[in-house]
Scaffold this active site. Structure first.
Site, PDB file in Angstrom:
ATOM      1  N   GLN A  76       0.814  -1.223   0.000  1.00  0.00           N
ATOM      2  CA  GLN A  76       0.000   0.000   0.000  1.00  0.00           C
ATOM      3  C   GLN A  76       0.846   1.271   0.000  1.00  0.00           C
ATOM      4  O   GLN A  76       0.415   2.316   0.505  1.00  0.00           O
ATOM      5  CB  GLN A  76      -0.970  -0.019   1.200  1.00  0.00           C
ATOM      6  CG  GLN A  76      -2.153  -0.950   1.014  1.00  0.00           C
ATOM      7  CD  GLN A  76      -3.032  -0.582  -0.181  1.00  0.00           C
ATOM      8  OE1 GLN A  76      -3.110   0.584  -0.575  1.00  0.00           O
ATOM      9  NE2 GLN A  76      -3.694  -1.566  -0.761  1.00  0.00           N
ATOM     10  N   SER A  77       2.025   1.198  -0.556  1.00  0.00           N
ATOM     11  CA  SER A  77       2.897   2.378  -0.611  1.00  0.00           C
ATOM     12  C   SER A  77       2.237   3.533  -1.373  1.00  0.00           C
ATOM     13  O   SER A  77       1.825   3.375  -2.528  1.00  0.00           O
ATOM     14  CB  SER A  77       4.203   1.982  -1.306  1.00  0.00           C
ATOM     15  OG  SER A  77       4.878   3.131  -1.776  1.00  0.00           O
TER      16      SER A  77
END
Ligand SMILES: *Cc1c(COP(=O)(O)O)cnc(C)c1O
Length: 328
Positions: A76-77
């Site tokens: 989920q960067s």
């Protein structure tokens, strides 16, 4: 000073607003004036702090004939999502090296990465942690062999190139200070790879805006980030001689990592919902929620006493929060 800036592309919606948080100030301010710099409003899909860095990184990629952006991060960067979309906007290929597993029904940042057409390679978290540098190097060589040229962008876009984004943000803040009659302020941000804090720190020296910059670390510890920020600044110095006289002393507020990077407890989730209902502003549990929690706890302890103004940098994070599958 303007002339020393490297070329940048205009990708973000800048300048972002700075405004008072009157109700949050009543609740937690202890007599300080509380402000927020809305870097969650740098764009819809490009929301958050990473696009400021990518303005400089992407210009460098185009000017040096790179055709691919190669970068890395958590599934989920926010940085990977911003890179994926910037690449698509510019017609550059994007390759993301992600720590974790592919998902049947991707959400949040991962969904946007997939829609943007980025190539994604997944690595087991332990392997990623151990071998990230060699994984990136292998892919970089792979592109060279295939007559392509990939620009390796480090974690969070934090290096001597990316930190220009927050040097420029500090210049923006100095304009905000003039407009709002702020003489001096404490500036607080979440620190995850150090580039935001490094840029703000250097920029506030360059533009002589009397701010004291604090980073609330969301992983690792104070020692790690002092070293990381100094090494990013050294990288900047190696690229430009204009900074030789600057010797930054990063200030880290440690103690708010909680259970580790990406792990938040109910105090953080409650704070997020309280601020959302007070001010209509959504923080995220990985970065800004912890940083805001650190800030108000330190206000209560008197760390900032003696100065009027405190500015919180809202660095984004909404897409990661919406994908959050943890217990709330
Ligand atoms: C990446 C990120 C940060 C941390 O910024 P760094 O420059 O990596 O220290 C803070 N908040 C959000 C929402 C982020 O995505």
């Amino acid at each position: 000073m303007k002339s020393v800036f490297p070329r940048r592309l205009t990708l973000g919606q800048l300048p972002t607003p700075l405004h008072r948080l009157y109700r949050a100030e009543n609740r937690w301010g202890k007599g300080h004036r509380l402000w927020i710099k809305r870097d969650d409003l740098t764009g819809c899909l490009l929301t958050g702090n990473k696009v400021r860095k990518l303005e400089f990184i992407a210009a460098h990629a185009l000017d040096n004939e790179f055709d691919t952006l190669l970068t890395c991060g958590a599934v989920q960067s926010n940085h990977c999502r911003a890179t994926a979309l910037v690449g698509a906007q510019l017609g550059l290929a994007v390759h993301l090296v992600l720590a974790g597993q592919s998902e049947d029904r991707p959400k949040g940042n991962l969904l946007l990465n997939q829609l943007s057409g980025a190539k994604i390679s997944y690595y087991e978290k332990s392997e990623y942690k151990k071998n990230l540098d060699s994984i990136l190097l292998e892919w970089e060589e792979y592109y060279t062999k295939n007559e392509s040229r990939a620009l390796v962008i480090p974690t969070g876009g934090s290096d001597g190139l990316g930190i220009w984004g927050y040097i420029r943000a500090a210049q923006e803040l100095s304009e905000d200070f003039k407009r709002e009659n702020i003489e001096k302020a404490h500036v607080v941000c979440a620190t995850g790879s150090g580039g935001t804090q490094a840029g703000l720190l250097i920029g506030s020296e360059l533009f002589d805006c009397s701010s004291t910059v604090w980073g609330v670390n969301v992983s690792d510890d104070a020692d790690y980030f002092v070293r990381k920020i100094i090494s990013d600044v050294d990288d900047l110095k190696s690229r430009s001689s204009s900074f030789n006289h600057i010797h930054p002393e990063p200030r880290i507020i440690d103690g708010y990592v909680g259970g580790g990077y990406g792990k938040a407890n109910s105090i953080i989730y409650q704070l997020i919902s309280e601020l959302a209902s007070l001010e209509g502003i959504i923080l995220d549990p990985v970065y800004t929620g912890k940083a805001f929690h650190g800030m108000i706890t330190e206000i209560a302890k008197g760390r900032f006493s003696g100065s009027t103004d405190i500015i919180f940098i809202h660095t984004g994070g909404i897409f990661g929060y919406l994908a959050n599958t943890e217990e709330v």
